[in-house]
Design a protein around this motif. Structure first.
Motif, PDB file in Angstrom:
ATOM      1  N   LYS A  26     -30.759   8.588  29.384  1.00 39.49           N
ATOM      2  CA  LYS A  26     -29.829   7.996  28.426  1.00 39.49           C
ATOM      3  C   LYS A  26     -30.402   6.716  27.828  1.00 39.49           C
ATOM      4  O   LYS A  26     -30.226   6.432  26.638  1.00 39.49           O
ATOM      5  CB  LYS A  26     -28.479   7.724  29.086  1.00 39.49           C
ATOM      6  N   THR A  29     -32.967   7.774  25.182  1.00 34.99           N
ATOM      7  CA  THR A  29     -32.433   8.309  23.928  1.00 34.99           C
ATOM      8  C   THR A  29     -31.638   7.283  23.130  1.00 34.99           C
ATOM      9  O   THR A  29     -31.436   7.454  21.932  1.00 34.99           O
ATOM     10  CB  THR A  29     -31.548   9.545  24.191  1.00 34.99           C
ATOM     11  N   LYS A  30     -31.215   6.204  23.762  1.00 30.43           N
ATOM     12  CA  LYS A  30     -30.498   5.189  22.994  1.00 30.43           C
ATOM     13  C   LYS A  30     -31.444   4.115  22.440  1.00 30.43           C
ATOM     14  O   LYS A  30     -31.015   3.178  21.793  1.00 30.43           O
ATOM     15  CB  LYS A  30     -29.380   4.557  23.826  1.00 30.43           C
ATOM     16  N   GLY A 711     -24.519   9.869  17.808  1.00 26.56           N
ATOM     17  CA  GLY A 711     -23.722   9.658  19.013  1.00 26.56           C
ATOM     18  C   GLY A 711     -24.528   9.966  20.261  1.00 26.56           C
ATOM     19  O   GLY A 711     -25.656   9.509  20.423  1.00 26.56           O
ATOM     20  N   ASN A 712     -23.967  10.774  21.131  1.00 29.80           N
ATOM     21  CA  ASN A 712     -24.616  11.139  22.395  1.00 29.80           C
ATOM     22  C   ASN A 712     -25.457  12.406  22.280  1.00 29.80           C
ATOM     23  O   ASN A 712     -25.956  12.929  23.280  1.00 29.80           O
ATOM     24  CB  ASN A 712     -23.542  11.330  23.484  1.00 29.80           C
ATOM     25  N   THR A 713     -25.656  12.902  21.059  1.00 33.97           N
ATOM     26  CA  THR A 713     -26.251  14.226  20.866  1.00 33.97           C
ATOM     27  C   THR A 713     -27.651  14.344  21.456  1.00 33.97           C
ATOM     28  O   THR A 713     -27.953  15.303  22.177  1.00 33.97           O
ATOM     29  CB  THR A 713     -26.283  14.578  19.368  1.00 33.97           C
ATOM     30  N   ASN A 715     -29.177  12.621  23.777  1.00 29.79           N
ATOM     31  CA  ASN A 715     -29.143  12.556  25.234  1.00 29.79           C
ATOM     32  C   ASN A 715     -28.717  13.908  25.814  1.00 29.79           C
ATOM     33  O   ASN A 715     -29.338  14.419  26.754  1.00 29.79           O
ATOM     34  CB  ASN A 715     -28.178  11.457  25.687  1.00 29.79           C
ATOM     35  N   HIS A 716     -27.673  14.483  25.237  1.00 32.52           N
ATOM     36  CA  HIS A 716     -27.193  15.780  25.698  1.00 32.52           C
ATOM     37  C   HIS A 716     -28.252  16.859  25.498  1.00 32.52           C
ATOM     38  O   HIS A 716     -28.520  17.674  26.397  1.00 32.52           O
ATOM     39  CB  HIS A 716     -25.910  16.150  24.952  1.00 32.52           C
ATOM     40  N   ARG A 719     -31.216  16.443  27.882  1.00 26.57           N
ATOM     41  CA  ARG A 719     -30.810  16.720  29.263  1.00 26.57           C
ATOM     42  C   ARG A 719     -30.738  18.224  29.515  1.00 26.57           C
ATOM     43  O   ARG A 719     -31.190  18.711  30.553  1.00 26.57           O
ATOM     44  CB  ARG A 719     -29.473  16.054  29.579  1.00 26.57           C
TER      45      ARG A 719
END
Length: 730
Positions: A26, A29-30, A711-713, A715-716, A719
């Motif tokens: 995370k 990716t951020k 957004g969180n895309t 990271n998801h 993963r």
């Protein structure tokens, strides 16, 4: 009690240090490992300074090209009079330097196109005012005298005259969504010729010249979009013009508008009915605009000198090459007051050719013979010096060069690694941008002899942070395939690498025509940032490898164009050969090799997993093309010609045709709103896998385009990919 507290603190510190040594997906990716950069640099006309947006996006600051020290603040959102802004997205300097166009409220359309709200800033009186009150604008262009601005709104060209109280007039009126576009390219031209504006002024500021795109006969494509607000459960289709291989393209024409007489004319440009106009460039002669044309096969480039008043067009340069013209010729063309600089692979390598504006060849930069030019920075009409970047002695290290009038070529950046440059307008100084595999990017100011004058950004803080983690070693290597082809690659090994141990391997690749992944540079790997995702995988117990197959760039036209008409065949063969070579290394478990890639890398993953030799245990294909019949005209036909001309190349050499040969576990990933590689590619391929009774997994991202982000895309996404590899390779 005191001893217990101290002991607990020591344990906590050890635990913190241990945790700090391990990467977190995370955090990756951020952007925790993103570099400090210098962006939006504009060399000023004085030759001594450059402008740049401040880190907080509130100022445009002027700096010295020699010292890097601040000279002045050209614009400040908090001090400007008139319209009030919060931040700056970008800016466009007027030719005279007296005004700036301030870009705000930017909204992306496709890869390079966007709308924005622009403001005119007057340097002398510190006044800021809207460019137009009629709605957002696209690609504003200054007139050479700095007194007019042309822009596009709703596919039509508008003109603002600053000397007439910013009076706005509409130049064209036939623009209409999905039918006619004026002054900006359609989807396929934007994407594959890498530009977002097709409009210029003549040197005397009296005429506007632009490309008109009639896309009324181009087939439409629709993508499903979903409202993600819980209160709005609706869905809709986004429909736009997308010509697939063999289909009709936009009909293009070259137009001019006389600002004083309001007369519109069509140029008599010799062009095939299905030809392209990838660029137009103004010159110092008001009666001469250069128009660059390509035939549909893209193997013949012509340059015309166009007279916007008489509409006559004179051919001044013609370049015919084997197979296809490399698209980077347009990114690298330079027009000065007296000369035209073009690159060409006519002798087998990408070299530079200097013409006068009548089309007479003045000289070439073609020595040494294996020199491969990658970027052209400019030509000094006064000294005869030509500045460029390229590879000399191998495809992994890019350096900056100057070619003198007498033919002598000097290297300005001798350090190993990859260098690029931004030169001052008088070519006396340049901003050097350098990195290698083990050092993040360093920005320095140099004189035109290559001597460093000052360092602006060294990314030492990032380097120290990077070193505080358990990072593995990165190294370049080469090997020879069973067919006798020498291939280049890089390898990332775990920090605690044990040569007596057998490691699973994850191979990342892209492999498309002219691309390069194997570079002695910092931003390599699936996630860039110093191969940070590869380092994360190394901490999971993998060795990570990347190999540039045949068809990739930096090694001359023969190596790059050998894949012509059968994209994917030799590329997949080379990736399989790479896996076989790895399997022979004492530290590799040949039964636990995986492969992954994005876009063309996804195509290459599928082709490699179905090549016929079962070397891959698993693979992840992200946003992959699966049949070139589904992809756009310009890119596909450049390398494949049309389906009518090359049916076997389209239908025999593709993952769909090879579905029965798929070997290994497969994860297929796609964004549902991918305007580039349509979801259709994955959908049709999945059906082929079903009919072939092949198991696979699928991951679809709602409303996400080819980049699959937001957004969180990311990271998801990563993963899921890494979990899938862990399931199959451990």
């Amino acid at each position: 009690m005191k001893k217990l507290i101290i002991g607990a603190m020591m344990l906590a510190a050890v635990a913190q240090m241990s945790a700090a040594g391990k990467l977190d997906l995370k955090e990756i990716t951020k952007g925790t490992f993103r570099e400090a950069t210098i962006a939006a640099v504009t060399p000023m006309s004085d030759g001594e300074t450059y402008a740049q947006i401040s880190a907080d996006g509130k100022q445009i600051v002027q700096y010295s090209f020699k010292t890097g020290k601040q000279v002045a603040v050209l614009f400040d959102v908090e001090k400007a009079r008139g319209a009030k802004l919060k931040k700056i997205d970008d800016y466009v300097m007027s030719p005279t330097g007296k005004r700036l166009l301030i870009q705000t409220e930017t909204k992306s359309i496709y890869r390079r196109s966007f709308t924005a709200v622009y403001y005119i800033y007057h340097v002398a009186n510190n006044k800021l005012e809207p460019l137009s009150d009629g709605g957002p604008q696209q690609t504003p262009v200054w007139s050479p005298d700095g007194e007019q601005v042309a822009f596009v709104r709703d596919n039509n060209i508008h003109l603002v005259k600053l000397l007439y109280n910013n009076a706005e007039s509409q130049v064209t009126k036939d623009g209409k969504f999905n039918e006619v576009i004026n002054g900006i390219p359609d989807w396929v031209n934007e994407e594959e010729f890498s530009f977002n504006s097709s409009m210029v002024f003549t040197a005397d500021s009296r005429q506007i010249v632009w490309i008109r795109y009639d896309e009324s006969q181009v087939k439409e494509f629709s993508m499903p979009m979903f409202h993600l607000d819980a209160e709005d459960k609706g869905a809709y289709a986004y429909t736009y013009k997308y010509p697939k291989a063999g289909d009709d393209n936009s009909k293009v024409s070259l137009m001019s508008y006389d600002i004083k007489s309001h007369q519109t004319r069509q140029m008599q440009l010799p062009l095939d009915a299905d030809g392209y106009i990838p660029r137009i460039v103004t010159t110092s002669d008001p009666a001469k605009v250069l128009a660059f044309t390509l035939n549909r096969h893209q193997d013949c480039l012509r340059v015309y000198a166009v007279n916007p008043l008489s509409t006559t067009c004179k051919l001044i340069v013609e370049d015919k090459v084997d197979k296809y013209i490399n698209e980077n010729v347009f990114a690298n063309l330079v027009v000065t007051d007296k000369h035209l600089v073009l690159t060409s692979e006519r002798d087998g390598y990408n070299h530079i050719y200097l013409y006068n504006l009548n089309g007479q060849l003045m000289r070439s930069v073609a020595q040494p013979s294996n020199l491969v030019v990658t970027e052209v920075y400019g030509y000094n009409d006064m000294s005869g010096d030509l500045y460029f970047a390229g590879y000399n002695g191998g495809p992994t290290d890019q350096k900056v060069f100057v070619s003198h009038k007498d033919g002598k070529v000097d290297c300005l950046t001798n350090r190993e690694g990859c260098s690029s440059a931004i030169f001052s307008s008088d070519f006396r100084n340049f901003l050097s941008v350098w990195s290698d595999m083990n050092h993040p990017t360093v920005y320095t100011l140099c004189n035109n002899l290559g001597k460093t004058q000052t360092t602006l950004v060294d990314n030492k803080e990032l380097a120290d942070k990077y070193a505080s983690y358990d990072m593995g070693t990165k190294e370049l290597f080469s090997f020879q395939t069973g067919e006798g082809v020498q291939l280049m690659g890089y390898m990332v090994k775990p920090k605690d690498f044990d040569p007596n141990k057998k490691y699973p391997v994850v191979m990342y690749q892209y492999g498309g025509p002219g691309s390069q992944q194997v570079l002695n540079a910092w931003n390599i790997g699936m996630g860039r940032q110093g191969a940070i995702l590869e380092q994360y995988l190394c901490q999971q117990g993998y060795i990570c490898v990347c190999v540039d197959n045949r068809g990739t760039g930096g090694r001359g036209a023969e190596f790059e164009k050998c894949t012509y008409l059968r994209l994917g065949e030799l590329e997949a063969r080379d990736q399989v050969e790479a896996a076989l070579w790895l399997g022979k290394q004492s530290y590799v478990d040949k039964d636990r090799i995986g492969i992954w890639g994005w876009s063309y890398g996804g195509w290459n993953t599928l082709m490699s997993m179905s090549e016929g030799r079962p070397v891959f245990r698993c693979g992840v294909a992200i946003a992959p093309p699966t049949c070139w019949r589904f992809y756009d005209t310009v890119y596909t036909e450049r390398f494949m010609r049309t389906p009518k001309e090359n049916a076997s190349g389209y239908d025999e050499v593709c993952p769909i045709a090879r579905a029965e040969k798929l070997h290994g576990a497969l994860l297929l990933v796609h964004g549902l709103a991918d305007d580039n590689v349509h979801y259709q590619n994955s959908a049709v391929y999945m059906d082929a896998l079903v009919q072939a009774d092949k198991d696979f997994r699928q991951l679809v991202y709602t409303n996400k385009n080819h980049s699959i982000f937001g957004g969180n895309t990311r990271n998801h996404l990563f993963r899921q990919c890494i979990n899938f590899m862990n399931e199959n390779l451990k």
